[in-house]
Motif scaffolding. Structure first.
Motif, PDB file in Angstrom:
ATOM      1  N   CYS A   1       8.553  -4.765  12.613  1.00 31.95           N
ATOM      2  CA  CYS A   1       7.372  -4.889  11.758  1.00 31.95           C
ATOM      3  C   CYS A   1       7.135  -6.342  11.377  1.00 31.95           C
ATOM      4  CB  CYS A   1       7.526  -4.064  10.477  1.00 31.95           C
ATOM      5  SG  CYS A   1       7.692  -2.280  10.745  1.00 31.95           S
ATOM      6  N   ALA A   2       5.881  -6.663  11.126  1.00 32.23           N
ATOM      7  CA  ALA A   2       5.493  -7.986  10.642  1.00 32.23           C
ATOM      8  C   ALA A   2       4.578  -7.802   9.439  1.00 32.23           C
ATOM      9  CB  ALA A   2       4.786  -8.784  11.738  1.00 32.23           C
ATOM     10  N   TRP A   3       4.724  -8.687   8.474  1.00 34.23           N
ATOM     11  CA  TRP A   3       3.902  -8.617   7.256  1.00 34.23           C
ATOM     12  C   TRP A   3       3.646 -10.038   6.782  1.00 34.23           C
ATOM     13  CZ3 TRP A   3       5.519  -6.113   1.916  1.00 34.23           C
ATOM     14  CH2 TRP A   3       4.384  -6.007   1.108  1.00 34.23           C
ATOM     15  N   THR A   4       2.384 -10.399   6.694  1.00 36.66           N
ATOM     16  CA  THR A   4       2.011 -11.738   6.251  1.00 36.66           C
ATOM     17  C   THR A   4       0.965 -11.647   5.154  1.00 36.66           C
ATOM     18  OG1 THR A   4       0.326 -11.889   7.994  1.00 36.66           O
ATOM     19  CG2 THR A   4       2.509 -12.796   8.486  1.00 36.66           C
ATOM     20  N   SER A   5       0.942 -12.655   4.313  1.00 37.94           N
ATOM     21  CA  SER A   5      -0.032 -12.717   3.227  1.00 37.94           C
ATOM     22  C   SER A   5      -0.167 -14.154   2.774  1.00 37.94           C
ATOM     23  CB  SER A   5       0.422 -11.834   2.059  1.00 37.94           C
ATOM     24  OG  SER A   5      -0.345 -12.084   0.902  1.00 37.94           O
ATOM     25  N   GLU A   6      -1.379 -14.552   2.439  1.00 33.20           N
ATOM     26  CA  GLU A   6      -1.593 -15.897   1.915  1.00 33.20           C
ATOM     27  C   GLU A   6      -1.182 -15.999   0.453  1.00 33.20           C
ATOM     28  OE1 GLU A   6      -5.611 -17.023   2.572  1.00 33.20           O
ATOM     29  OE2 GLU A   6      -5.454 -17.042   4.765  1.00 33.20           O
ATOM     30  N   GLU A   7      -1.149 -14.875  -0.237  1.00 38.47           N
ATOM     31  CA  GLU A   7      -0.872 -14.888  -1.679  1.00 38.47           C
ATOM     32  C   GLU A   7       0.611 -14.780  -1.990  1.00 38.47           C
ATOM     33  OE1 GLU A   7      -2.122 -12.452  -5.762  1.00 38.47           O
ATOM     34  OE2 GLU A   7      -3.036 -11.949  -3.837  1.00 38.47           O
ATOM     35  N   PHE A   8       1.365 -14.025  -1.176  1.00 38.23           N
ATOM     36  CA  PHE A   8       2.767 -13.768  -1.484  1.00 38.23           C
ATOM     37  C   PHE A   8       3.678 -14.538  -0.534  1.00 38.23           C
ATOM     38  CE2 PHE A   8       0.354 -10.210  -3.130  1.00 38.23           C
ATOM     39  CZ  PHE A   8       0.877 -10.074  -4.410  1.00 38.23           C
ATOM     40  N   THR A   9       4.900 -14.805  -1.003  1.00 39.66           N
ATOM     41  CA  THR A   9       5.793 -15.703  -0.263  1.00 39.66           C
ATOM     42  C   THR A   9       7.109 -15.070   0.164  1.00 39.66           C
ATOM     43  OG1 THR A   9       6.554 -16.529  -2.412  1.00 39.66           O
ATOM     44  CG2 THR A   9       4.842 -17.804  -1.273  1.00 39.66           C
ATOM     45  N   ALA A  10       7.482 -13.936  -0.419  1.00 40.52           N
ATOM     46  CA  ALA A  10       8.718 -13.247  -0.034  1.00 40.52           C
ATOM     47  C   ALA A  10       8.407 -11.766   0.150  1.00 40.52           C
ATOM     48  CB  ALA A  10       9.801 -13.453  -1.083  1.00 40.52           C
ATOM     49  N   PHE A  11       8.998 -11.171   1.182  1.00 42.82           N
ATOM     50  CA  PHE A  11       8.678  -9.790   1.540  1.00 42.82           C
ATOM     51  C   PHE A  11       9.957  -9.026   1.873  1.00 42.82           C
ATOM     52  CE2 PHE A  11       5.468 -12.761   2.928  1.00 42.82           C
ATOM     53  CZ  PHE A  11       4.288 -12.234   2.444  1.00 42.82           C
ATOM     54  N   ARG A  12       9.906  -7.718   1.673  1.00 42.24           N
ATOM     55  CA  ARG A  12      10.974  -6.853   2.149  1.00 42.24           C
ATOM     56  C   ARG A  12      10.399  -5.467   2.424  1.00 42.24           C
ATOM     57  NH1 ARG A  12      14.843  -6.272  -3.245  1.00 42.24           N
ATOM     58  NH2 ARG A  12      13.428  -5.023  -4.533  1.00 42.24           N
TER      59      ARG A  12
ATOM     60  N   SER B   1       5.477 -13.436  -5.334  1.00 39.30           N
ATOM     61  CA  SER B   1       5.184 -14.864  -5.350  1.00 39.30           C
ATOM     62  C   SER B   1       5.774 -15.410  -6.644  1.00 39.30           C
ATOM     63  CB  SER B   1       3.672 -15.111  -5.285  1.00 39.30           C
ATOM     64  OG  SER B   1       3.044 -14.617  -6.458  1.00 39.30           O
ATOM     65  N   THR B   2       5.482 -16.654  -6.978  1.00 43.06           N
ATOM     66  CA  THR B   2       6.043 -17.225  -8.196  1.00 43.06           C
ATOM     67  C   THR B   2       5.565 -16.505  -9.445  1.00 43.06           C
ATOM     68  OG1 THR B   2       4.256 -18.855  -8.152  1.00 43.06           O
ATOM     69  CG2 THR B   2       6.383 -19.530  -7.257  1.00 43.06           C
ATOM     70  N   CYS B   3       4.445 -15.798  -9.357  1.00 46.99           N
ATOM     71  CA  CYS B   3       3.907 -15.133 -10.545  1.00 46.99           C
ATOM     72  C   CYS B   3       3.765 -13.633 -10.398  1.00 46.99           C
ATOM     73  CB  CYS B   3       2.540 -15.711 -10.907  1.00 46.99           C
ATOM     74  SG  CYS B   3       1.230 -15.271  -9.725  1.00 46.99           S
ATOM     75  N   CYS B   4       3.701 -13.143  -9.161  1.00 43.30           N
ATOM     76  CA  CYS B   4       3.164 -11.798  -8.986  1.00 43.30           C
ATOM     77  C   CYS B   4       4.001 -10.948  -8.038  1.00 43.30           C
ATOM     78  CB  CYS B   4       1.720 -11.879  -8.479  1.00 43.30           C
ATOM     79  SG  CYS B   4       0.630 -12.819  -9.593  1.00 43.30           S
ATOM     80  N   TYR B   5       3.694  -9.657  -8.070  1.00 47.91           N
ATOM     81  CA  TYR B   5       4.414  -8.656  -7.286  1.00 47.91           C
ATOM     82  C   TYR B   5       3.408  -7.631  -6.776  1.00 47.91           C
ATOM     83  CZ  TYR B   5       7.050  -4.243  -6.682  1.00 47.91           C
ATOM     84  OH  TYR B   5       7.551  -3.058  -6.212  1.00 47.91           O
ATOM     85  N   MET B   6       3.703  -7.064  -5.612  1.00 47.39           N
ATOM     86  CA  MET B   6       2.917  -5.935  -5.145  1.00 47.39           C
ATOM     87  C   MET B   6       3.798  -4.991  -4.334  1.00 47.39           C
ATOM     88  SD  MET B   6       0.591  -6.798  -1.812  1.00 47.39           S
ATOM     89  CE  MET B   6       0.363  -5.026  -1.643  1.00 47.39           C
ATOM     90  N   LYS B   7       3.417  -3.725  -4.330  1.00 49.78           N
ATOM     91  CA  LYS B   7       4.116  -2.707  -3.578  1.00 49.78           C
ATOM     92  C   LYS B   7       3.094  -1.893  -2.814  1.00 49.78           C
ATOM     93  CE  LYS B   7       7.300   1.210  -4.206  1.00 49.78           C
ATOM     94  NZ  LYS B   7       8.059   2.008  -5.205  1.00 49.78           N
ATOM     95  N   THR B   8       3.422  -1.536  -1.581  1.00 46.95           N
ATOM     96  CA  THR B   8       2.497  -0.766  -0.771  1.00 46.95           C
ATOM     97  C   THR B   8       3.275   0.148   0.158  1.00 46.95           C
ATOM     98  OG1 THR B   8       0.560  -0.919   0.686  1.00 46.95           O
ATOM     99  CG2 THR B   8       2.357  -2.454   1.098  1.00 46.95           C
ATOM    100  N   ASP B   9       2.629   1.175   0.670  1.00 44.60           N
ATOM    101  CA  ASP B   9       3.222   2.105   1.629  1.00 44.60           C
ATOM    102  C   ASP B   9       2.394   2.121   2.912  1.00 44.60           C
ATOM    103  OD1 ASP B   9       5.413   3.067   0.094  1.00 44.60           O
ATOM    104  OD2 ASP B   9       4.057   4.336  -1.057  1.00 44.60           O
ATOM    105  N   TYR B  10       3.072   2.254   4.031  1.00 49.22           N
ATOM    106  CA  TYR B  10       2.431   2.298   5.341  1.00 49.22           C
ATOM    107  C   TYR B  10       3.022   3.492   6.085  1.00 49.22           C
ATOM    108  CZ  TYR B  10       1.221   0.705  10.091  1.00 49.22           C
ATOM    109  OH  TYR B  10       0.746   0.610  11.381  1.00 49.22           O
ATOM    110  N   SER B  11       2.180   4.467   6.427  1.00 47.39           N
ATOM    111  CA  SER B  11       2.647   5.705   7.038  1.00 47.39           C
ATOM    112  C   SER B  11       2.083   5.849   8.449  1.00 47.39           C
ATOM    113  CB  SER B  11       2.231   6.899   6.164  1.00 47.39           C
ATOM    114  OG  SER B  11       2.620   8.114   6.768  1.00 47.39           O
ATOM    115  N   PHE B  12       2.914   6.304   9.386  1.00 44.58           N
ATOM    116  CA  PHE B  12       2.465   6.456  10.767  1.00 44.58           C
ATOM    117  C   PHE B  12       3.463   7.325  11.530  1.00 44.58           C
ATOM    118  CE2 PHE B  12       4.991   2.631  10.304  1.00 44.58           C
ATOM    119  CZ  PHE B  12       5.955   2.753  11.289  1.00 44.58           C
ATOM    120  N   TYR B  13       2.995   7.876  12.632  1.00 45.18           N
ATOM    121  CA  TYR B  13       3.893   8.521  13.582  1.00 45.18           C
ATOM    122  C   TYR B  13       4.457   7.448  14.523  1.00 45.18           C
ATOM    123  CZ  TYR B  13       2.214  13.143  12.207  1.00 45.18           C
ATOM    124  OH  TYR B  13       1.920  14.279  11.500  1.00 45.18           O
ATOM    125  N   LEU B  14       5.712   7.593  14.883  1.00 42.45           N
ATOM    126  CA  LEU B  14       6.326   6.623  15.779  1.00 42.45           C
ATOM    127  C   LEU B  14       5.563   6.549  17.097  1.00 42.45           C
ATOM    128  CD1 LEU B  14       8.756   4.692  16.182  1.00 42.45           C
ATOM    129  CD2 LEU B  14       9.933   6.603  17.280  1.00 42.45           C
TER     130      LEU B  14
END
Length: 296
Positions: free
Chosen positions: A127-138, A181-194
């Motif tokens: 998987c790949a996840w990019t964002s201009e607003e956030f800097t760390a992902f898991r 990011s230095t100020c903010c947090y977000m959480k999201t879900d991504y669902s799919f069939y393999l």
């Protein structure tokens, strides 16, 4: 020794805050915009002072911050009130909490893309996840109760899964993502069939024979080798191939789709060719092209 470790931790967090938050803090607390949140200093000391980030000035009670013993209540949370809150006693640092603004309901656009080279659970989902607003992902595979996975050096995530490639896929995968990011947090879900994200690795190709038919025509027999990660037996997981080749006299590129198996014959005056593959039955994504193979 414990005091030295706490000071080192505080120093590291301050450096991260001044630059960019590129890792998840060990301890963080969330609150939505305009909400109030209470931070508690975990210590048995009574005389506690709070500080924000690398400031040496203790926090004093204001209309936005209320003090009550070991508790600090932040009121009407906005970006400028987020950061690393530390509590201090007369003997030094006692505790810390990184306060983040939860923007999960504010951020609607996210870009998580996942692919899998095979249906088999022997290979991880990429998987790949990019964002201009956030800097760390898991990410984590929530369906299979997986652990959090951080980005690799190349910026990708590799998530294990328990999908059985020999049975009908009945349950969707659920990938949960968190970003800070230095100020903010977000959480999201991504669902799919393999089956919807399968993208085979690029196949191998070799030229078996070349037969000349007149001055300009040739019959070229090639063997396409399935990717090493593709499940077996290959007769149970057949592949469809697309061949692209260059015409010798004008450099034109042509493509043909074939379903006849690993041995394929191509007719024409050809200088080079390459191939890609996809699952024949489920019509998965096409693999990347193999390297060009010159035709002598």
């Amino acid at each position: 020794m414990a005091g030295l470790m706490k000071f080192t931790l505080l120093f590291c967090l301050s450096i991260v805050r001044m630059a960019a938050l590129n890792i998840f803090p060990e301890k963080f607390k969330l609150a939505e915009r305009s909400k109030s949140v209470t931070l508690t200093c975990r210590t048995d000391k009574d005389n506690i002072k709070w500080r924000l980030d690398d400031s040496i000035q203790p926090i004093s009670e204001t209309e936005f911050e209320k003090l009550n013993g070991r508790d600090l209540t932040v009121i009407n949370l906005q970006e400028d009130l987020t950061g690393n809150y530390t509590c201090w006693s007369d003997t030094g640092l006692e505790d810390y909490t990184y306060l983040l603004l939860d923007k999960s309901k504010e951020v609607t656009a996210f870009n998580i893309n996942c692919t899998a080279e095979t249906f088999s659970c022997s290979q991880k989902i990429k998987c790949a996840w990019t964002s201009e607003e956030f800097t760390a992902f898991r990410l984590r595979n929530t369906r299979d109760d997986g652990d959090w996975v951080s980005q690799s050096v190349d910026g990708d995530f590799f998530l294990p899964h328990s999908t059985n490639s020999y049975s009908e896929e009945s349950e969707r995968l659920l990938i949960t993502g968190e970003a800070v990011s230095t100020c903010c947090y977000m959480k999201t879900d991504y669902s799919f069939y393999l089956r919807d994200v399968v993208k085979p690795a690029d196949p191998g190709i070799s030229i078996c024979s070349i037969e000349n038919e007149g001055s300009d025509e040739q019959i070229i027999e090639i063997e396409v080798k399935p990717p090493s990660t593709w499940p077996q037996p290959h007769s149970f997981f057949p592949l469809k191939h697309e061949i692209e080749y260059e015409i010798r006299h004008n450099g034109e590129l042509k493509t043909e789709e074939r379903e006849e198996g690993s041995k394929i014959k191509v007719k024409g005056s050809i200088t080079k060719l390459r191939v890609r593959c996809r699952d024949l039955l489920l019509l998965s994504q096409w693999s990347e092209w193999s390297k060009w193979k010159n035709v002598n």
